[in-house]
Design a protein around this motif. Structure first.
Motif, PDB file in Angstrom:
ATOM      1  N   SER A 202       0.838  -1.193   0.000  1.00  0.00           N
ATOM      2  CA  SER A 202       0.000   0.000   0.000  1.00  0.00           C
ATOM      3  C   SER A 202       0.876   1.247   0.000  1.00  0.00           C
ATOM      4  O   SER A 202       2.003   1.235   0.516  1.00  0.00           O
ATOM      5  N   GLN A 205       3.675   2.452   2.743  1.00  0.00           N
ATOM      6  CA  GLN A 205       4.147   1.423   3.664  1.00  0.00           C
ATOM      7  C   GLN A 205       5.644   1.174   3.554  1.00  0.00           C
ATOM      8  O   GLN A 205       6.316   0.943   4.559  1.00  0.00           O
ATOM      9  N   THR A 253       5.475   4.337  12.032  1.00  0.00           N
ATOM     10  CA  THR A 253       4.411   3.482  12.574  1.00  0.00           C
ATOM     11  C   THR A 253       3.043   4.001  12.153  1.00  0.00           C
ATOM     12  O   THR A 253       2.155   3.221  11.774  1.00  0.00           O
ATOM     13  N   TYR A 254       2.866   5.305  12.200  1.00  0.00           N
ATOM     14  CA  TYR A 254       1.607   5.910  11.764  1.00  0.00           C
ATOM     15  C   TYR A 254       1.326   5.564  10.303  1.00  0.00           C
ATOM     16  O   TYR A 254       0.207   5.211   9.927  1.00  0.00           O
ATOM     17  N   LEU A 255       2.352   5.664   9.460  1.00  0.00           N
ATOM     18  CA  LEU A 255       2.177   5.368   8.039  1.00  0.00           C
ATOM     19  C   LEU A 255       1.744   3.927   7.810  1.00  0.00           C
ATOM     20  O   LEU A 255       0.852   3.646   7.012  1.00  0.00           O
ATOM     21  N   PHE A 257       0.151   1.780   9.833  1.00  0.00           N
ATOM     22  CA  PHE A 257      -1.199   1.463  10.263  1.00  0.00           C
ATOM     23  C   PHE A 257      -2.242   2.296   9.517  1.00  0.00           C
ATOM     24  O   PHE A 257      -3.356   1.827   9.259  1.00  0.00           O
ATOM     25  N   LYS A 258      -1.886   3.507   9.165  1.00  0.00           N
ATOM     26  CA  LYS A 258      -2.830   4.337   8.416  1.00  0.00           C
ATOM     27  C   LYS A 258      -3.111   3.711   7.056  1.00  0.00           C
ATOM     28  O   LYS A 258      -4.235   3.633   6.600  1.00  0.00           O
ATOM     29  N   ARG A 259      -2.070   3.242   6.377  1.00  0.00           N
ATOM     30  CA  ARG A 259      -2.243   2.664   5.047  1.00  0.00           C
ATOM     31  C   ARG A 259      -2.928   1.312   5.123  1.00  0.00           C
ATOM     32  O   ARG A 259      -3.704   0.965   4.246  1.00  0.00           O
ATOM     33  N   LYS A 261      -5.193   0.374   7.274  1.00  0.00           N
ATOM     34  CA  LYS A 261      -6.631   0.608   7.450  1.00  0.00           C
ATOM     35  C   LYS A 261      -7.291   0.940   6.124  1.00  0.00           C
ATOM     36  O   LYS A 261      -8.410   0.541   5.865  1.00  0.00           O
TER      37      LYS A 261
END
Length: 261
Positions: A202, A205, A253-255, A257-259, A261
């Protein structure tokens, strides 16, 4: 019977009045491997489908070099010695005396990639996902250059592979932290990232894995690396390198999990 740093001659080749330094050669090797791995990356199915070309790789290298040089210098000035350069502004130009920051260079590269993306109608993360696997092995060459120069030595230790660095001005045995970084944020991160990027991911990621991997490995190795003498350790006993690496881990880490989702 501790090992002593070999004290390599910083000049690798002399051609008449022209001296070629090892550190300059390491930069050339880093740029060369970027082009070589970029050529291989273009053959990966997910990249080939996106319509990237080798000219894009060449243009990205040029933009990245400008970003590294300007960002690395400005980052060192802002993050490490702002007071000195405010008092001595002309010293900003004395680049031959050293003074480059990885995190500053990293920010410079991000700005360069943003510019490239806007110029070529590519999203920011399309660009960074493409080049992320090409970066760690280049970092490995940089750390090899640090070791050859005998700079950025580690903290004192009595481990069997400890080494005396005469440049430190003492006879203490120290971690060869440059080699830790070469193996960690260079070779190991490079292998993991190349494998991870070989399959379609994604958007964002691959960039996220680079941020987490580099930030975490740099944070850990800083416990073995001697902090800059003019800074020492900062809040919570952490070095400047550690404080600058934490945002990389958090945003990576944000990237991820954001991607997902």
């Amino acid at each position: 019977m501790a090992m002593t740093h070999p004290q390599f001659d910083p000049i690798a080749i002399s051609l008449g009045p022209l001296d070629i330094h090892w550190y300059g050669l390491m930069y050339l090797m880093a740029f060369g491997q970027f082009l070589f791995l970029g050529y291989l990356r273009l053959k990966q199915a997910s990249v080939a489908q996106a319509g990237w070309s080798f000219k894009d790789i060449e243009d990205l290298l040029f933009a990245g070099v400008v970003g590294v040089i300007l960002g690395g210098r400005l980052g060192y000035i802002v993050f490490y010695m702002p007071g000195h350069y405010l008092a001595n502004p002309l010293d900003v130009l004395r680049v031959w005396e050293g003074g480059m920051s990885f995190h500053g260079g990293f920010i410079g590269v991000l700005v360069a990639m943003l510019w490239f993306g806007k110029k070529n109608n590519r999203s920011f993360f399309e660009v960074t996902d493409l080049i992320a696997p090409l970066v760690p092995f280049g970092l490995a060459f940089g750390r090899l250059g640090n070791f050859i120069n005998g700079e950025l030595w580690g903290r004192p230790t009595d481990l069997p592979w400890a080494m005396i660095f005469p440049q430190a001005g003492d006879l203490l045995t120290r971690h060869p932290s440059q080699l830790y970084q070469l193996l960690g944020e260079g070779l190991c991160l490079g292998v993991v990232l190349w494998w991870y990027a070989s399959k379609k991911r994604s958007l964002g990621q691959i960039s996220g894995v680079f941020l987490i991997g580099y930030g975490l490995l740099r944070f850990l190795v800083e416990f073995a690396r001697e902090p800059d003498s003019f800074l020492g350790l900062l809040s919570l006993g952490l070095s400047m390198g550690q404080w600058l690496s934490l945002p990389m881990v958090f945003f990576g880490t944000y990237l991820i999990f954001k991607r997902v989702k």
